[in-house]
Design an enzyme around this catalytic site. Structure first.
Site, PDB file in Angstrom:
ATOM      1  N   HIS A  62      66.073   0.098  24.815  1.00 55.76           N
ATOM      2  CA  HIS A  62      67.358   0.690  25.220  1.00 55.76           C
ATOM      3  C   HIS A  62      68.379   0.722  24.090  1.00 55.76           C
ATOM      4  CE1 HIS A  62      69.775  -3.047  26.140  1.00 55.76           C
ATOM      5  NE2 HIS A  62      68.618  -3.582  26.466  1.00 55.76           N
ATOM      6  N   ASP A 163      70.470  -7.113  21.362  1.00 51.34           N
ATOM      7  CA  ASP A 163      70.027  -6.623  22.678  1.00 51.34           C
ATOM      8  C   ASP A 163      70.621  -5.224  22.847  1.00 51.34           C
ATOM      9  OD1 ASP A 163      69.470  -6.145  25.322  1.00 51.34           O
ATOM     10  OD2 ASP A 163      70.791  -7.702  26.116  1.00 51.34           O
ATOM     11  N   GLU A 196      70.605   0.832  30.189  1.00 53.51           N
ATOM     12  CA  GLU A 196      69.790  -0.295  30.666  1.00 53.51           C
ATOM     13  C   GLU A 196      70.663  -1.410  31.196  1.00 53.51           C
ATOM     14  OE1 GLU A 196      67.572  -4.151  30.476  1.00 53.51           O
ATOM     15  OE2 GLU A 196      69.447  -3.580  29.529  1.00 53.51           O
TER      16      GLU A 196
HETATM   17 CO    CO Z   1      71.031  -7.095  27.828  1.00 53.87          CO
HETATM   18 ZN    ZN Z   2      68.272  -5.642  26.693  1.00 52.51          ZN
END
Ligand code: CO
Ligand code: ZN
Length: 333
Positions: A62, A163, A196
């Protein structure tokens, strides 16, 4: 790959506003992919064609990151805001944020009875240096990402939005290596997904459209190797984590077996992951359409959803190697 990682993590791209990230990745993969498309959600989909003997595979990472969105401007020109994704109040005070036009602000909190306390997000505000509502350069409904530069502290990388820009970097690098070798049995759709962090929404529509046999998400996972951490059998630097279960999905057992044997054949270090809180795009891919064999390869990451998420450089390289092994060979489920 370090330069790509730095460019990706430092770029602006909260959920729903992934344009910059899509542009960076598109430029990076343009010469490696057989076909590139962007769907109406904003997912970037790159196809690497197989030799016809294999399966169809969706690999998802993502592009979006957590952030905030303004909800209200006070008479004095301060902004109230809501979260985009899993933003914790502990990470807010003193944080610097940036809007898409480059406007920078700092987050602070209302007065507290004790400095040991913690206000909820609703008692925080953003100061963009404005002196009145009229002079505030930011409107309601503007999205901002946190600001924190990339640092390499001796084989460990820290930044905001590891992330899941680290998953994006792994996807880009794997596509590059596979296209250099030239052949793969599988039709591989590398999907750089949107939204996401607000509920794996981009991966859901992409998987519904692509109708693949196998789905593999690339995302970060938590570790259990810091002082008094929650119990978890994943350590930073001990290799990619093959997901068995998280709170949104149970990986396809045959795919997990396949991932393990590829790692063992090639002596790639790996660990098994059971994540008790959180999920990934694999959840949406698994239950899209009539369903598919889904799993996830996770990059171990400390301090997830803070502005200094930490990954290990060897884990990143080993994740690329494991993914390339899986995608370059027949997949028996
Ligand atoms: Co995350
Ligand atoms: Zn993630």
């Amino acid at each position: 790959m370090d330069e790509l990682i730095k460019n990706l993590v430092e770029a602006y791209g909260p959920s729903g506003f992934e344009d910059n990230i899509r542009r960076i990745i598109n430029d990076e993969i343009a010469s490696f992919a057989d076909e590139i498309s962007i769907d109406s959600m904003g997912n970037l989909i790159a196809l690497k064609k197989g030799d016809g003997s294999g399966l169809s595979v969706m690999v998802a990472a993502h592009m979006d990151e957590i952030g905030i969105m303004t909800t209200h401007i006070t008479e004095n020109g301060f902004l109230r805001f809501t979260n985009i994704g899993g933003v914790r109040p502990q990470t807010l005070m003193g944080s610097r944020i940036q809007f898409s036009d480059g406007t920078t602000g700092v987050i602070y909190t209302e007065k507290m009875d004790s400095w040991n306390g913690l206000h909820g997000q609703d008692k925080h505000y953003i100061d963009v240096g404005a002196t009145s509502k009229e002079l505030c350069p930011v409107g309601v409904g503007w999205a901002a990402s946190f600001v924190r530069p990339f640092a390499d502290i001796g084989g460990r990388y820290i930044s905001k939005s590891m992330d899941d820009r680290i998953g994006c970097a792994v996807g880009v690098e794997s596509l590059r290596r596979i296209s250099e070798v030239g052949t793969t049995p599988h039709d591989i759709f590398f999907v750089f997904s949107v939204q996401e962090e607000v509920g794996t929404r981009g991966a859901q529509t992409a998987a519904n459209a692509l109708k693949v046999d196998v789905g593999i998400a690339l995302d970060v996972t938590l570790t259990g190797d810091t002082p008094e951490a929650e119990t978890m059998a994943v350590d930073l630097g001990a290799g990619p984590a093959i997901k068995v279960k998280d709170s949104g999905m149970i990986s396809h057992a045959g795919l997990v077996r396949q991932m393990r044997s590829r790692a063992e054949e090639r002596n790639i270090p790996y660990q098994m992951e059971v994540l008790e809180r959180g999920s990934t795009d694999a959840r949406s891919i698994q239950i899209a359409g009539a369903g598919c064999a889904a799993g996830c390869i996770s990059i171990p990451c400390r301090y997830v959803h803070t502005q200094s998420e930490m990954v290990d450089a060897n884990d990143v390289e080993n994740t690329v190697q494991l993914l390339v092994e899986i995608l370059s060979n027949p997949i028996t489920l």
